[in-house]
Design a protein around this motif. Structure first.
Motif, PDB file in Angstrom:
ATOM      1  N   TYR A   1      -3.692   9.826   7.041  1.00 14.19           N
ATOM      2  CA  TYR A   1      -3.635  10.500   5.750  1.00 14.19           C
ATOM      3  C   TYR A   1      -2.833   9.666   4.768  1.00 14.19           C
ATOM      4  O   TYR A   1      -1.833   9.055   5.141  1.00 14.19           O
ATOM      5  N   ASP A   2      -3.271   9.654   3.542  1.00  9.14           N
ATOM      6  CA  ASP A   2      -2.448   9.084   2.480  1.00  9.14           C
ATOM      7  C   ASP A   2      -1.366  10.092   2.143  1.00  9.14           C
ATOM      8  O   ASP A   2      -1.593  11.297   2.187  1.00  9.14           O
ATOM      9  N   VAL A   3      -0.196   9.591   1.789  1.00  6.41           N
ATOM     10  CA  VAL A   3       0.898  10.483   1.415  1.00  6.41           C
ATOM     11  C   VAL A   3       1.085  10.439  -0.099  1.00  6.41           C
ATOM     12  O   VAL A   3       1.352   9.391  -0.677  1.00  6.41           O
ATOM     13  N   LYS A   4       0.845  11.595  -0.726  1.00  5.13           N
ATOM     14  CA  LYS A   4       1.088  11.752  -2.161  1.00  5.13           C
ATOM     15  C   LYS A   4       2.446  12.394  -2.323  1.00  5.13           C
ATOM     16  O   LYS A   4       2.747  13.380  -1.657  1.00  5.13           O
TER      17      LYS A   4
ATOM     18  N   LEU B   1      11.688  15.431  -4.676  1.00  3.62           N
ATOM     19  CA  LEU B   1      10.431  14.847  -4.217  1.00  3.62           C
ATOM     20  C   LEU B   1       9.771  15.768  -3.203  1.00  3.62           C
ATOM     21  O   LEU B   1      10.422  16.272  -2.296  1.00  3.62           O
ATOM     22  N   ASP B   2       8.447  15.953  -3.363  1.00  6.76           N
ATOM     23  CA  ASP B   2       7.679  16.818  -2.487  1.00  6.76           C
ATOM     24  C   ASP B   2       6.434  16.038  -2.050  1.00  6.76           C
ATOM     25  O   ASP B   2       5.691  15.559  -2.890  1.00  6.76           O
ATOM     26  N   SER B   3       6.228  15.899  -0.764  1.00  5.00           N
ATOM     27  CA  SER B   3       5.124  15.076  -0.276  1.00  5.00           C
ATOM     28  C   SER B   3       3.995  15.893   0.321  1.00  5.00           C
ATOM     29  O   SER B   3       4.231  16.910   0.964  1.00  5.00           O
ATOM     30  N   TYR B   4       2.760  15.417   0.120  1.00  7.95           N
ATOM     31  CA  TYR B   4       1.578  16.045   0.672  1.00  7.95           C
ATOM     32  C   TYR B   4       0.766  14.979   1.393  1.00  7.95           C
ATOM     33  O   TYR B   4       0.600  13.883   0.874  1.00  7.95           O
ATOM     34  N   ALA B   5       0.268  15.300   2.578  1.00  9.99           N
ATOM     35  CA  ALA B   5      -0.611  14.395   3.308  1.00  9.99           C
ATOM     36  C   ALA B   5      -2.044  14.748   2.960  1.00  9.99           C
ATOM     37  O   ALA B   5      -2.479  15.874   3.195  1.00  9.99           O
ATOM     38  N   VAL B   6      -2.766  13.812   2.340  1.00 11.45           N
ATOM     39  CA  VAL B   6      -4.144  14.062   1.931  1.00 11.45           C
ATOM     40  C   VAL B   6      -5.067  13.105   2.678  1.00 11.45           C
ATOM     41  O   VAL B   6      -4.713  11.954   2.924  1.00 11.45           O
ATOM     42  N   GLU B   7      -6.252  13.601   3.073  1.00  6.89           N
ATOM     43  CA  GLU B   7      -7.158  12.779   3.852  1.00  6.89           C
ATOM     44  C   GLU B   7      -7.536  11.512   3.124  1.00  6.89           C
ATOM     45  O   GLU B   7      -7.806  11.521   1.930  1.00  6.89           O
ATOM     46  N   LYS B   8      -7.558  10.418   3.862  1.00  8.33           N
ATOM     47  CA  LYS B   8      -7.960   9.142   3.285  1.00  8.33           C
ATOM     48  C   LYS B   8      -9.432   9.192   2.943  1.00  8.33           C
ATOM     49  O   LYS B   8     -10.223   9.773   3.674  1.00  8.33           O
ATOM     50  N   ARG B   9      -9.790   8.573   1.830  1.00 10.63           N
ATOM     51  CA  ARG B   9     -11.193   8.520   1.466  1.00 10.63           C
ATOM     52  C   ARG B   9     -11.795   7.181   1.869  1.00 10.63           C
ATOM     53  O   ARG B   9     -11.109   6.226   2.063  1.00 10.63           O
TER      54      ARG B   9
ATOM     55  N   SER C   1       0.848  -1.183   0.000  1.00 10.62           N
ATOM     56  CA  SER C   1       0.000   0.000   0.000  1.00 10.62           C
ATOM     57  C   SER C   1       0.883   1.232   0.000  1.00 10.62           C
ATOM     58  O   SER C   1       2.089   1.138   0.204  1.00 10.62           O
ATOM     59  N   SER C   2       0.249   2.389  -0.208  1.00  6.88           N
ATOM     60  CA  SER C   2       1.024   3.613  -0.179  1.00  6.88           C
ATOM     61  C   SER C   2       1.343   3.960   1.267  1.00  6.88           C
ATOM     62  O   SER C   2       0.704   3.482   2.195  1.00  6.88           O
ATOM     63  N   GLN C   3       2.324   4.799   1.486  1.00  6.00           N
ATOM     64  CA  GLN C   3       2.678   5.219   2.825  1.00  6.00           C
ATOM     65  C   GLN C   3       1.555   6.034   3.430  1.00  6.00           C
ATOM     66  O   GLN C   3       0.846   6.748   2.742  1.00  6.00           O
ATOM     67  N   THR C   4       1.413   5.900   4.714  1.00 10.28           N
ATOM     68  CA  THR C   4       0.363   6.610   5.431  1.00 10.28           C
ATOM     69  C   THR C   4       0.992   7.541   6.452  1.00 10.28           C
ATOM     70  O   THR C   4       1.945   7.169   7.125  1.00 10.28           O
ATOM     71  N   TRP C   5       0.443   8.741   6.556  1.00 14.06           N
ATOM     72  CA  TRP C   5       0.892   9.699   7.560  1.00 14.06           C
ATOM     73  C   TRP C   5      -0.106   9.687   8.696  1.00 14.06           C
ATOM     74  O   TRP C   5      -1.315   9.763   8.468  1.00 14.06           O
TER      75      TRP C   5
END
Ligand SMILES: [Zn+2]
Length: 73
Positions: A52-55, A65-73, A27-31
């Protein structure tokens, strides 16, 4: 939505950092908000924490690389 590299202003492409722990459960990394708490039974305690999912965006020119924490759906 397009992102520009904060280092060289080139276009960035969307992606994510994969957690490679278990080949059957990738799975993708989670914050996780707050401090890491270990639980005897579960490994890491996540109950009641915001997840949060990490994009991660990659610059197509310099590789930054630049990361953003976006709310999980
Ligand atoms: Zn760049």
């Amino acid at each position: 939505m397009s992102y520009q590299c904060s280092k060289c202003n080139s276009d960035m492409e969307e992606g994510f950092l994969l957690e490679m722990g278990d080949a059957n459960n990738m799975s993708s990394q989670t914050w996780v908000a707050g401090k890491l708490e270990k639980s005897f039974f579960m490994g890491v305690k996540l109950k009641g924490k915001a997840l949060y999912d990490v994009k991660t965006f990659r610059c197509t020119a310099c590789g930054y690389l630049d990361s953003y924490a976006v709310e999980k759906r």
